[in-house]
Motif scaffolding. Structure first.
Motif, PDB file in Angstrom:
ATOM      1  N   UNK A 114      32.764  39.646  51.500  1.00 57.48           N
ATOM      2  CA  UNK A 114      34.051  39.106  51.075  1.00 57.48           C
ATOM      3  C   UNK A 114      34.312  39.403  49.601  1.00 57.48           C
ATOM      4  N   UNK A 115      33.276  39.273  48.791  1.00 57.75           N
ATOM      5  CA  UNK A 115      33.417  39.531  47.358  1.00 57.75           C
ATOM      6  C   UNK A 115      33.810  40.982  47.111  1.00 57.75           C
ATOM      7  N   UNK A 116      33.183  41.854  47.871  1.00 58.94           N
ATOM      8  CA  UNK A 116      33.497  43.279  47.754  1.00 58.94           C
ATOM      9  C   UNK A 116      34.963  43.553  48.063  1.00 58.94           C
ATOM     10  N   UNK A 117      35.438  42.952  49.164  1.00 59.27           N
ATOM     11  CA  UNK A 117      36.843  43.143  49.537  1.00 59.27           C
ATOM     12  C   UNK A 117      37.744  42.613  48.435  1.00 59.27           C
ATOM     13  N   UNK A 118      37.376  41.454  47.888  1.00 58.50           N
ATOM     14  CA  UNK A 118      38.198  40.864  46.844  1.00 58.50           C
ATOM     15  C   UNK A 118      38.217  41.744  45.600  1.00 58.50           C
ATOM     16  N   UNK A 119      37.055  42.343  45.271  1.00 58.97           N
ATOM     17  CA  UNK A 119      37.015  43.254  44.134  1.00 58.97           C
ATOM     18  C   UNK A 119      37.978  44.414  44.352  1.00 58.97           C
ATOM     19  N   UNK A 120      37.966  44.957  45.581  1.00 59.21           N
ATOM     20  CA  UNK A 120      38.893  46.045  45.896  1.00 59.21           C
ATOM     21  C   UNK A 120      40.330  45.579  45.708  1.00 59.21           C
ATOM     22  N   UNK A 121      40.637  44.375  46.208  1.00 55.56           N
ATOM     23  CA  UNK A 121      41.998  43.860  46.070  1.00 55.56           C
ATOM     24  C   UNK A 121      42.374  43.743  44.596  1.00 55.56           C
ATOM     25  N   UNK A 122      41.434  43.273  43.778  1.00 56.60           N
ATOM     26  CA  UNK A 122      41.707  43.139  42.341  1.00 56.60           C
ATOM     27  C   UNK A 122      41.957  44.505  41.704  1.00 56.60           C
ATOM     28  N   UNK A 123      41.213  45.523  42.185  1.00 57.48           N
ATOM     29  CA  UNK A 123      41.439  46.868  41.671  1.00 57.48           C
ATOM     30  C   UNK A 123      42.862  47.319  41.957  1.00 57.48           C
ATOM     31  N   UNK A 163      24.964  42.778  41.309  1.00 52.86           N
ATOM     32  CA  UNK A 163      25.899  43.740  40.723  1.00 52.86           C
ATOM     33  C   UNK A 163      27.265  43.664  41.416  1.00 52.86           C
ATOM     34  N   UNK A 164      27.273  43.246  42.683  1.00 48.41           N
ATOM     35  CA  UNK A 164      28.569  43.039  43.351  1.00 48.41           C
ATOM     36  C   UNK A 164      29.315  41.906  42.663  1.00 48.41           C
ATOM     37  N   UNK A 165      28.601  40.810  42.395  1.00 48.97           N
ATOM     38  CA  UNK A 165      29.212  39.679  41.696  1.00 48.97           C
ATOM     39  C   UNK A 165      29.653  40.079  40.296  1.00 48.97           C
ATOM     40  N   UNK A 166      28.786  40.862  39.639  1.00 48.93           N
ATOM     41  CA  UNK A 166      29.103  41.310  38.288  1.00 48.93           C
ATOM     42  C   UNK A 166      30.391  42.131  38.264  1.00 48.93           C
ATOM     43  N   UNK A 167      30.506  43.064  39.209  1.00 51.01           N
ATOM     44  CA  UNK A 167      31.706  43.896  39.292  1.00 51.01           C
ATOM     45  C   UNK A 167      32.945  43.051  39.575  1.00 51.01           C
ATOM     46  N   UNK A 168      32.736  42.036  40.413  1.00 50.91           N
ATOM     47  CA  UNK A 168      33.853  41.148  40.725  1.00 50.91           C
ATOM     48  C   UNK A 168      34.389  40.501  39.454  1.00 50.91           C
ATOM     49  N   UNK A 169      33.463  39.980  38.633  1.00 49.67           N
ATOM     50  CA  UNK A 169      33.914  39.314  37.401  1.00 49.67           C
ATOM     51  C   UNK A 169      34.504  40.308  36.406  1.00 49.67           C
ATOM     52  N   UNK A 170      33.918  41.505  36.414  1.00 49.76           N
ATOM     53  CA  UNK A 170      34.458  42.563  35.562  1.00 49.76           C
ATOM     54  C   UNK A 170      35.922  42.829  35.913  1.00 49.76           C
ATOM     55  N   UNK A 171      36.173  42.945  37.220  1.00 48.45           N
ATOM     56  CA  UNK A 171      37.532  43.212  37.696  1.00 48.45           C
ATOM     57  C   UNK A 171      38.443  42.037  37.373  1.00 48.45           C
ATOM     58  N   UNK A 172      37.902  40.831  37.474  1.00 50.12           N
ATOM     59  CA  UNK A 172      38.687  39.637  37.201  1.00 50.12           C
ATOM     60  C   UNK A 172      39.170  39.648  35.748  1.00 50.12           C
ATOM     61  N   UNK A 173      38.239  39.949  34.836  1.00 47.16           N
ATOM     62  CA  UNK A 173      38.599  40.024  33.422  1.00 47.16           C
ATOM     63  C   UNK A 173      39.650  41.107  33.215  1.00 47.16           C
ATOM     64  N   UNK A 174      39.419  42.227  33.879  1.00 48.01           N
ATOM     65  CA  UNK A 174      40.337  43.359  33.784  1.00 48.01           C
ATOM     66  C   UNK A 174      41.741  42.957  34.227  1.00 48.01           C
ATOM     67  N   UNK A 175      41.816  42.223  35.332  1.00 54.90           N
ATOM     68  CA  UNK A 175      43.116  41.789  35.843  1.00 54.90           C
ATOM     69  C   UNK A 175      43.808  40.893  34.818  1.00 54.90           C
ATOM     70  N   UNK A 176      43.034  39.950  34.243  1.00 54.87           N
ATOM     71  CA  UNK A 176      43.626  39.037  33.261  1.00 54.87           C
ATOM     72  C   UNK A 176      44.159  39.823  32.062  1.00 54.87           C
ATOM     73  N   UNK A 177      43.336  40.782  31.581  1.00 57.41           N
ATOM     74  CA  UNK A 177      43.773  41.592  30.441  1.00 57.41           C
ATOM     75  C   UNK A 177      45.045  42.364  30.797  1.00 57.41           C
ATOM     76  N   UNK A 178      45.043  42.958  32.012  1.00 54.55           N
ATOM     77  CA  UNK A 178      46.201  43.745  32.420  1.00 54.55           C
ATOM     78  C   UNK A 178      47.465  42.889  32.461  1.00 54.55           C
TER      79      UNK A 178
END
Lengths: 402, 265
Positions: free
Chosen positions: A113-122, A242-257
């Motif tokens: 689920x986290x992976x899918x969410x990361x993709x969605x955030x991308x 690292x999946x969780x890490x990427x998720x948070x990375x994407x989350x920060x990225x989304x906020x910045x964007x």
């Protein structure tokens, strides 16, 4: 309520559908037993279904006409949802709730689920990036995926050849994508509308085909594998971590964007983009440099795609040109259009709908793309302005404005 | 009339040919500071083509367009881009209204401030104090201009929802926001009722009194006669008359252009 003519027309529609779908839905040839199967029940369902749908849509359109509102104006729903975010009473609790859900997500749900969410955030970031070009500046870009590819390949290549890390390449990928944005921008400066769309489409395909065929440079269709995952202060992470890490990375990225795009939108440049979209001749006559404005839109839009590209390469650890087909551009464009052109909130919701829906419709197996298509068509018929229409900022003048 | 010796706009032998069609033929025209000058002529005489050549939308095939904003040096405008010309101090309105329809009234005027402001990507994202001040200044000035043209009560409306007369005034407001030393108005009174035309006349006079020279194309002869200091008359791309409104309206060439040759007199 329903008059006879409407029922008659709906009947006609349903008959036509029965006729159209007859070979597909009713006749089945079993080539092994050499028999023909007639599925008459299907015909009944098609007929009944199209009759009801036709009646409902007729009723809806009549209803909407009597309301006589412009479908492209921001309607009650958009203003309502927007007010949740602008009204200070709701704003902070709502944002806090969203933040809580976002932070808790990878710890409550599975890695899948986290992976899918990361993709969605991308795709949220990709959508917001394309939104600058299409939604704000009004330049229909069908080759947006090219910049995504540039980002991904810059990480893939720099990582394998020069052993550069994720955090070094992230800004490099962004910069390279921006440069490619300007490179695409120059030849299309004079074009608009359909012609612009065709050239950008070709640009996207050219970049992909170069990657596919230039074996010495990009290893062709076999792609680049074993790309490093993003580093975390030199600590080795397990796959799940690292999946969780990427998720948070994407989350920060989304906020910045969101922050950056929001500020850009409400600035001198943002207004210039809107003016360019609305009327490019008047925009020039009012002193806006069209060249500069267009190129900034292309470059700033491409930057986001470049960064997401780098993250994509780090996430999948393998890239090849097949990940960057026109379909990707089309999906990102669909996110922008479906969500609501120019509206940040709309694009975010659009990205979630378009990326998560096909995932969670997997239960429908073969029919999921069909259901997906149906949802998109319905959306565009009933809400052509997108889920959340763009609402312009209102200015207050010390009680002078009524 | 306060009139300066140095012409703000000086057009010499301006020519424009589209293929074999000579749309403008060696046209001379000048506008001085504090003047309202009208450009009239039958439909298809080349008036709008003239505007497009002067403001850079077309590149003239011959002649010179010289702009001398008060207190600055003369620059030749031929072949410059429209946005550069706007920045040099010439703004225009359009015959077929070209507003930014899906932007608010205020935002339309704020676009006019674009060429007088500087904030770029960095300023937009980080909003340093000078960018904040600049933004506030844009909003304040735009609002002041809207008050002047009488649109302050609709600042947050979409410009496409304004009435026709209001849209015309908004076009003028947007052009004024670029701080032009010369304002070009292309048929500002087209489609207006007598009341709106009267208000427009007062508005144009006020604009002139505030130090903008005005050059306008207009078909409403009553407006032209009462408003303008000088009138140029064009037909088939040529200047056929020039002078005060009285002189021009008595000119046989002008009467011929408008009413045609008489058979019996």
């Amino acid at each position: 309520m329903m008059n006879r003519a409407e029922i008659k027309r709906s009947l006609g529609v349903s008959l036509w559908f029965v006729f159209l779908t007859f070979p597909l839905m009713v006749v089945r040839v079993d080539s092994i037993n050499e028999t023909i199967e007639w599925r008459w029940m299907n015909m009944l369902w098609v007929g009944l279904g199209s009759f009801v749908l036709s009646l409902v849509s007729r009723w809806y359109f009549r209803h909407r006409e009597t309301r006589a509102s412009n479908p492209l104006e921001p309607s009650g729903v958009s203003l309502q949802i927007r007010s949740w975010f602008t009204d200070p009473k709701h704003r902070w609790p709502l944002l806090a709730l969203l933040a809580l859900i976002a932070v808790a997500f990878p710890f409550t749900f599975s890695a899948y689920q986290t992976n899918i969410m990361t993709t969605a955030l991308m795709y949220v970031v990709l959508g917001l990036g394309l939104n600058i070009v299409v939604g704000l500046a009004g330049l229909l870009d069908l080759g947006y995926v090219a910049f995504y590819l540039v980002g991904a390949y810059s990480y893939g290549l720099l990582n394998t050849h020069f052993d550069l890390g994720f955090w070094t390449v992230l800004p490099i990928g962004a910069l390279l994508a921006a440069i490619f944005g300007v490179l695409l921008g120059f030849p299309v400066l004079r074009l608009r509308g359909d012609y612009l769309a065709i050239v950008t489409l070709a640009f996207g395909e050219i970049i992909r085909l170069v990657m596919e065929n230039w074996n010495d440079f990009s290893r062709g269709p076999s792609g680049i594998s074993n790309i490093d995952r993003p580093g975390f202060f030199g600590i080795d992470l397990t796959l799940n971590q690292s999946i969780t890490y990427l998720y948070f990375l994407m989350l920060v990225m989304v906020v910045v964007t969101i922050f950056v795009v929001n500020r850009l939108q409400d600035s001198r440049i943002g207004r210039a983009w809107l003016a360019l979209r609305e009327d490019d001749i008047a925009c020039q006559a009012m002193g806006i440099d069209k060249t500069k404005t267009k190129l900034t839109a292309f470059a700033l839009g491409a930057t986001w795609a470049g960064m997401v590209g780098v993250i994509f390469a780090a996430k999948t650890t393998f890239i090849n040109p097949a990940s960057f087909t026109f379909l990707e551009s089309a999906i990102i464009l669909a996110i922008v259009v479906l969500g609501g052109m120019g509206s940040i909130l709309g694009v975010i919701i659009g990205a979630f709908v378009l990326i998560l829906l096909p995932e969670y419709l997997r239960a429908l197996s073969d029919y999921r793309m069909l259901a997906f298509g149906a949802i998109m068509v319905t959306m565009m018929v009933f809400r052509p302005q997108g889920i959340i229409a763009n609402v312009r900022r209102r200015y207050e003048f010390k009680g002078k404005v009524s | 009339m306060p009139q300066s010796a140095q012409a703000i706009l000086e057009v010499k032998d301006l020519s424009m040919a589209f293929g074999g069609i000579q749309a403008l033929d060696n046209l001379d025209l000048d506008v001085h500071g504090g003047e309202i000058v009208a450009l009239i002529g039958p439909n298809g005489a080349g008036k709008t083509t003239f505007f497009n050549c002067v403001t850079g939308l077309y590149k003239p095939t011959g002649g010179d367009v010289l702009l001398t904003p008060p207190g600055r040096k003369t620059s030749r405008l031929n072949g410059l881009k429209p946005n550069v010309i706007a920045k040099k101090g010439m703004a225009r309105t359009f015959q077929n209204i070209r507003l930014f329809q899906n932007m608010t009234v205020l935002e339309n005027v704020m676009i006019g401030r674009h060429c007088r402001t500087r904030a770029f990507v960095f300023g937009a994202i980080f909003r340093p104090p000078q960018t904040r001040r600049e933004e506030q200044d844009i909003v304040d000035r735009s609002y002041a201009i809207l008050e002047k043209v009488g649109l302050a009560h609709v600042v947050n409306d979409f410009s496409k929802n304004l009435s026709y007369g209001q849209q015309r005034r908004l076009e003028i407001a947007r052009a004024l926001a670029t701080e032009p030393s010369l304002l070009l108005l292309d048929e500002p009174a087209a489609g207006m009722n007598p009341q709106e035309t009267h208000e427009l006349e007062q508005l144009i006079q006020r604009i002139r009194d505030e130090g903008h020279a005005v050059l306008l194309i207009e078909h409403d002869m009553k407006l032209v006669m009462s408003l303008s200091d000088r009138v140029y008359v064009m037909d088939y791309g040529k200047r056929i008359a020039a002078g005060s409104p009285e002189e021009v309206s008595a000119d046989p060439a002008v009467i011929k252009a408008y009413l045609g040759e008489s058979d019996d007199a």
